[in-house]
Design an enzyme around this catalytic site. Structure first.
Site, PDB file in Angstrom:
ATOM      1  N   GLY A  71      68.478  14.009 -13.961  1.00 66.63           N
ATOM      2  CA  GLY A  71      67.356  13.229 -13.456  1.00 66.63           C
ATOM      3  C   GLY A  71      67.692  12.474 -12.180  1.00 66.63           C
ATOM      4  O   GLY A  71      66.862  12.367 -11.271  1.00 66.63           O
ATOM      5  N   THR A  72      68.906  11.949 -12.092  1.00 66.39           N
ATOM      6  CA  THR A  72      69.295  11.178 -10.906  1.00 66.39           C
ATOM      7  C   THR A  72      69.199  12.047  -9.658  1.00 66.39           C
ATOM      8  O   THR A  72      68.636  11.629  -8.634  1.00 66.39           O
ATOM      9  CB  THR A  72      70.737  10.645 -11.069  1.00 66.39           C
ATOM     10  OG1 THR A  72      70.785   9.835 -12.249  1.00 66.39           O
ATOM     11  CG2 THR A  72      71.170   9.832  -9.873  1.00 66.39           C
ATOM     12  N   ASN A 139      62.343   3.446 -19.131  1.00 62.23           N
ATOM     13  CA  ASN A 139      63.502   3.681 -19.997  1.00 62.23           C
ATOM     14  C   ASN A 139      63.860   2.488 -20.867  1.00 62.23           C
ATOM     15  O   ASN A 139      64.424   2.636 -21.937  1.00 62.23           O
ATOM     16  CB  ASN A 139      64.720   4.084 -19.153  1.00 62.23           C
ATOM     17  CG  ASN A 139      64.920   3.202 -17.942  1.00 62.23           C
ATOM     18  OD1 ASN A 139      64.042   3.105 -17.088  1.00 62.23           O
ATOM     19  ND2 ASN A 139      66.050   2.544 -17.862  1.00 62.23           N
ATOM     20  N   GLN A 167      61.997  10.036 -19.062  1.00 67.32           N
ATOM     21  CA  GLN A 167      61.898   9.526 -20.436  1.00 67.32           C
ATOM     22  C   GLN A 167      60.664  10.051 -21.175  1.00 67.32           C
ATOM     23  O   GLN A 167      60.631  10.048 -22.400  1.00 67.32           O
ATOM     24  CB  GLN A 167      61.869   7.992 -20.431  1.00 67.32           C
ATOM     25  CG  GLN A 167      63.171   7.350 -19.972  1.00 67.32           C
ATOM     26  CD  GLN A 167      64.315   7.518 -20.954  1.00 67.32           C
ATOM     27  OE1 GLN A 167      64.135   7.939 -22.102  1.00 67.32           O
ATOM     28  NE2 GLN A 167      65.522   7.195 -20.509  1.00 67.32           N
ATOM     29  N   SER A 187      65.061  15.503 -16.996  1.00 68.74           N
ATOM     30  CA  SER A 187      66.485  15.515 -17.346  1.00 68.74           C
ATOM     31  C   SER A 187      66.668  16.153 -18.713  1.00 68.74           C
ATOM     32  O   SER A 187      66.004  15.776 -19.681  1.00 68.74           O
ATOM     33  CB  SER A 187      67.006  14.074 -17.371  1.00 68.74           C
ATOM     34  OG  SER A 187      68.316  14.041 -17.887  1.00 68.74           O
ATOM     35  N   HIS A 189      69.204  16.004 -20.937  1.00 66.91           N
ATOM     36  CA  HIS A 189      69.776  15.265 -22.080  1.00 66.91           C
ATOM     37  C   HIS A 189      68.848  14.183 -22.626  1.00 66.91           C
ATOM     38  O   HIS A 189      69.138  13.599 -23.669  1.00 66.91           O
ATOM     39  CB  HIS A 189      71.155  14.688 -21.724  1.00 66.91           C
ATOM     40  CG  HIS A 189      71.160  13.513 -20.799  1.00 66.91           C
ATOM     41  ND1 HIS A 189      71.455  12.238 -21.223  1.00 66.91           N
ATOM     42  CD2 HIS A 189      70.923  13.409 -19.475  1.00 66.91           C
ATOM     43  CE1 HIS A 189      71.411  11.405 -20.188  1.00 66.91           C
ATOM     44  NE2 HIS A 189      71.083  12.089 -19.121  1.00 66.91           N
ATOM     45  N   THR A 227      76.816  26.519  -7.501  1.00 67.02           N
ATOM     46  CA  THR A 227      76.680  27.463  -8.618  1.00 67.02           C
ATOM     47  C   THR A 227      75.962  26.791  -9.778  1.00 67.02           C
ATOM     48  O   THR A 227      76.233  25.633 -10.104  1.00 67.02           O
ATOM     49  CB  THR A 227      78.082  27.946  -9.057  1.00 67.02           C
ATOM     50  OG1 THR A 227      78.671  28.637  -7.953  1.00 67.02           O
ATOM     51  CG2 THR A 227      78.008  28.865 -10.265  1.00 67.02           C
ATOM     52  N   CYS A 308      72.490   3.139 -18.563  1.00 65.60           N
ATOM     53  CA  CYS A 308      72.992   4.357 -17.935  1.00 65.60           C
ATOM     54  C   CYS A 308      74.440   4.209 -17.512  1.00 65.60           C
ATOM     55  O   CYS A 308      75.192   5.147 -17.524  1.00 65.60           O
ATOM     56  CB  CYS A 308      72.112   4.763 -16.763  1.00 65.60           C
ATOM     57  SG  CYS A 308      70.734   5.743 -17.336  1.00 65.60           S
TER      58      CYS A 308
HETATM   59  N1  PLP Z   1      65.179   8.178 -14.658  1.00 67.01           N
HETATM   60  C1  PLP Z   1      65.050   7.507 -15.807  1.00 67.01           C
HETATM   61  C2  PLP Z   1      63.756   6.861 -16.135  1.00 67.01           C
HETATM   62  C3  PLP Z   1      66.135   7.403 -16.686  1.00 67.01           C
HETATM   63  O1  PLP Z   1      65.997   6.722 -17.823  1.00 67.01           O
HETATM   64  C4  PLP Z   1      67.360   8.026 -16.346  1.00 67.01           C
HETATM   65  C5  PLP Z   1      68.543   7.884 -17.212  1.00 67.01           C
HETATM   66  O2  PLP Z   1      68.606   6.981 -18.026  1.00 67.01           O
HETATM   67  C6  PLP Z   1      67.426   8.744 -15.142  1.00 67.01           C
HETATM   68  C7  PLP Z   1      66.323   8.801 -14.324  1.00 67.01           C
HETATM   69  C8  PLP Z   1      68.664   9.475 -14.750  1.00 67.01           C
HETATM   70  O3  PLP Z   1      68.769  10.699 -15.441  1.00 67.01           O
HETATM   71  P1  PLP Z   1      70.167  11.443 -15.616  1.00 67.01           P
HETATM   72  O4  PLP Z   1      70.952  10.681 -16.632  1.00 67.01           O
HETATM   73  O5  PLP Z   1      69.814  12.810 -16.077  1.00 67.01           O
HETATM   74  O6  PLP Z   1      70.827  11.466 -14.272  1.00 67.01           O
END
Ligand code: PLP
Length: 364
Positions: A71-72, A139, A167, A187, A189, A227, A308
Site C-alpha cells: 500500500g505504501t 486505519n 483498510q 495492500s 496483507h 521483478t 505500522c
Molecule cells: N494505507 C493505510 C490506510 C494503511 O493502514 C497502511 C498500513 O497500515 C498503508 C497504507 C500501508 O500499506 P502497506 O503496509 O502495504 O505498505
C-alpha cells in the site's frame, strides 16, 4: 499463535488458507514472468490471472492494475505521478504513507467522528489544478469517508482523486468506478494475503498520466520496474477472491466495545460511519502504550495509534485531527481479524477489565 488473542488485523490480517495455498504453489514455480521460455510463460500466466482477479474484484481494466510492493508504494506512486504540477489536498487523518509522500499537502479538516468536511474541500478545490488524497476507511478508527461525494466535487473542479482503500478492501464493497476515483491503493496483507504485494488501480485517463517511481526492466508496462514478487502477488489475488467482507464481525466488535465502556473507556468515532471490525478505545488518564503492554502481557495483541512502525508510539495525528485532546495519547485500536471468534472477545473483555481497573487506579 501460541494461545495469543490477535486483535490487530488493521496492522496485518492473518493469512487466509486460500492465499497460503496460492503462495506455496507459486513458490514451486521457477520462471520469471519476463522470460520468454515456457517457465517464464507459465509465471506470466499466473501473474496475468492475478491481475484479472484483482480487477474483477475491485474494478478497472486489468491492464490498468499496477502491482507494487504494498500500500505504501501504491500511495507513493499515485502521488508522484498524479500530483505532478498540481497542489495536493489530503485528508487530515490520512495514513503516513500518504502524508510522507505529500509533505506539503494542504490538509482537509475532519469532524469529531473523523469524517472529512466536504464544504472545506469544495472551497479548497477553487485554488487551481489539484490532486485530492482521501482514504476510504481509516486505519485507526475505521471511519469511512464520503468518497463518492468527494469524487463528484473533484470531477467538477477538474481535480484527480486518489483513494487509499488499503483498510477497506476485503472488508466492504470497494470498486474504483463506483467510488468515482481516478486511482486506488490496495495492500495484500490487509485483506488476508501475504506481506510484500499491493496494487495501484487506475482509470484509463489516470493510467495515461502515470509516470514510474521505480525505473528498471520495463515491468508493469514500464510503470513499475523490478521483478515481480510472484508468490506474494498470487497470494494477494487468492486472498482478494476469498474475502467476504467484515459485516459478520460487527456484533463481536460491539461486544468488545461494550466491555471496554463498562470498564471506563470512551469509544472514539463510534458515532459515525465506520468499518465493522474496528474500534478506537481511549482510557482516560492511562497512556496508550501502558495499555498495549499490559494487554500484551495478558496475551492480547492490540495496538496504539498507527502501528505500522511498531515500537514507536506517537500521539495519534488521526485522533488529534478529530479534536480528541488528551485522549489522542490514551487510545488503543482493537481491530478484529476475519477469523475472530466469540471466545477471543470474551478473553479480550476479561483482560481489558482487569487492565483498566489496575491502570486507572495507578493513574489516579
Ligand atoms: N494505507 C493505510 C490506510 C494503511 O493502514 C497502511 C498500513 O497500515 C498503508 C497504507 C500501508 O500499506 P502497506 O503496509 O502495504 O505498505
Amino acid at each position: 499463535m501460541n494461545g495469543m488473542i490477535y486483535l490487530d488485523a488493521n496492522a496485518t490480517e492473518p493469512l487466509r488458507p486460500e492465499a497460503r495455498a496460492a503462495v506455496l504453489d507459486a513458490l514451486d514455480r521457477t520462471g520469471n514472468p519476463s522470460s520468454v521460455h515456457a517457465a517464464g510463460r507459465d509465471a506470466r500466466r499466473l501473474l496475468e490471472d492475478a491481475r484479472e482477479a484483482i480487477a474483477r474484484r475491485f474494478g478497472g481494466a486489468p491492464s490498468d492494475v499496477v502491482f507494487t510492493s504494498g500500500g505504501t508504494e501504491a500511495d507513493a506512486l499515485a502521488i508522484h505521478a498524479l500530483g505532478r504540477g498540481r497542489r495536493v489536498i489530503a485528508g487530515a487523518t490520512e495514513h503516513d504513507a500518504v502524508r510522507a509522500a505529500a509533505p506539503g499537502a494542504a490538509l482537509l479538516p475532519v469532524d469529531a467522528q473523523g469524517v472529512a468536511d466536504l464544504d472545506a474541500l469544495e472551497a479548497m478545490l477553487r485554488g487551481g489544478p489539484a490532486l485530492v488524497c482521501l482514504m476510504l476507511a481509516n486505519n485507526e478508527t475505521g471511519t469511512l469517508q464520503p468518497i463518492a461525494a468527494a469524487a463528484a466535487l473533484c470531477r467538477a473542479a477538474g481535480a484527480w482523486l486518489h483513494v487509499d482503500a488499503v483498510q477497506a478492501a476485503g472488508r466492504m464493497a470497494v470498486n474504483l468506478a463506483a467510488l468515482g476515483a481516478h486511482s486506488m491503493a490496495l495492500s495484500s496483507h490487509k485483506l488476508g494475503g501475504p506481506q510484500g504485494a499491493g496494487a495501484l488501480l487506475l482509470t484509463p485517463d489516470a493510467a495515461a498520466a502515470l509516470t514510474p517511481l521505480i525505473l528498471g526492466g520495463g515491468q508493469e508496462r514500464g510503470r513499475r520496474g523490478g521483478t515481480h514478487a510472484l508468490p506474494a502477488i498470487a497470494g494477494f489475488a487468492a486472498a482478494a477472491q476469498a474475502c467476504t467482507g467484515s459485516e459478520h464481525l460487527a456484533g463481536l466488535r460491539d461486544m468488545a466495545e461494550q466491555a471496554a465502556l463498562l470498564a471506563g473507556a470512551v469509544a472514539l468515532a463510534a458515532g459515525g460511519p465506520r468499518l465493522s471490525n474496528t474500534t478506537a478505545l481511549a482510557l482516560p488518564g492511562v497512556r496508550a502504550e501502558r495499555q498495549v503492554i499490559a494487554l500484551d502481557l495478558a496475551g492480547i495483541a492490540v495496538s496504539a495509534g498507527a502501528a505500522c512502525s511498531s515500537g514507536k508510539v506517537a500521539r495519534s495525528h488521526v485522533l488529534e485531527a478529530m479534536g480528541a485532546g488528551a485522549l489522542a495519547g490514551e487510545a488503543i485500536r482493537v481491530s478484529l481479524p476475519w477469523n475472530a471468534t466469540e471466545a477471543d472477545i470474551a478473553g479480550f473483555a476479561a483482560a481489558y477489565q482487569t487492565m483498566a481497573a489496575r491502570l486507572s487506579r495507578s493513574a489516579a
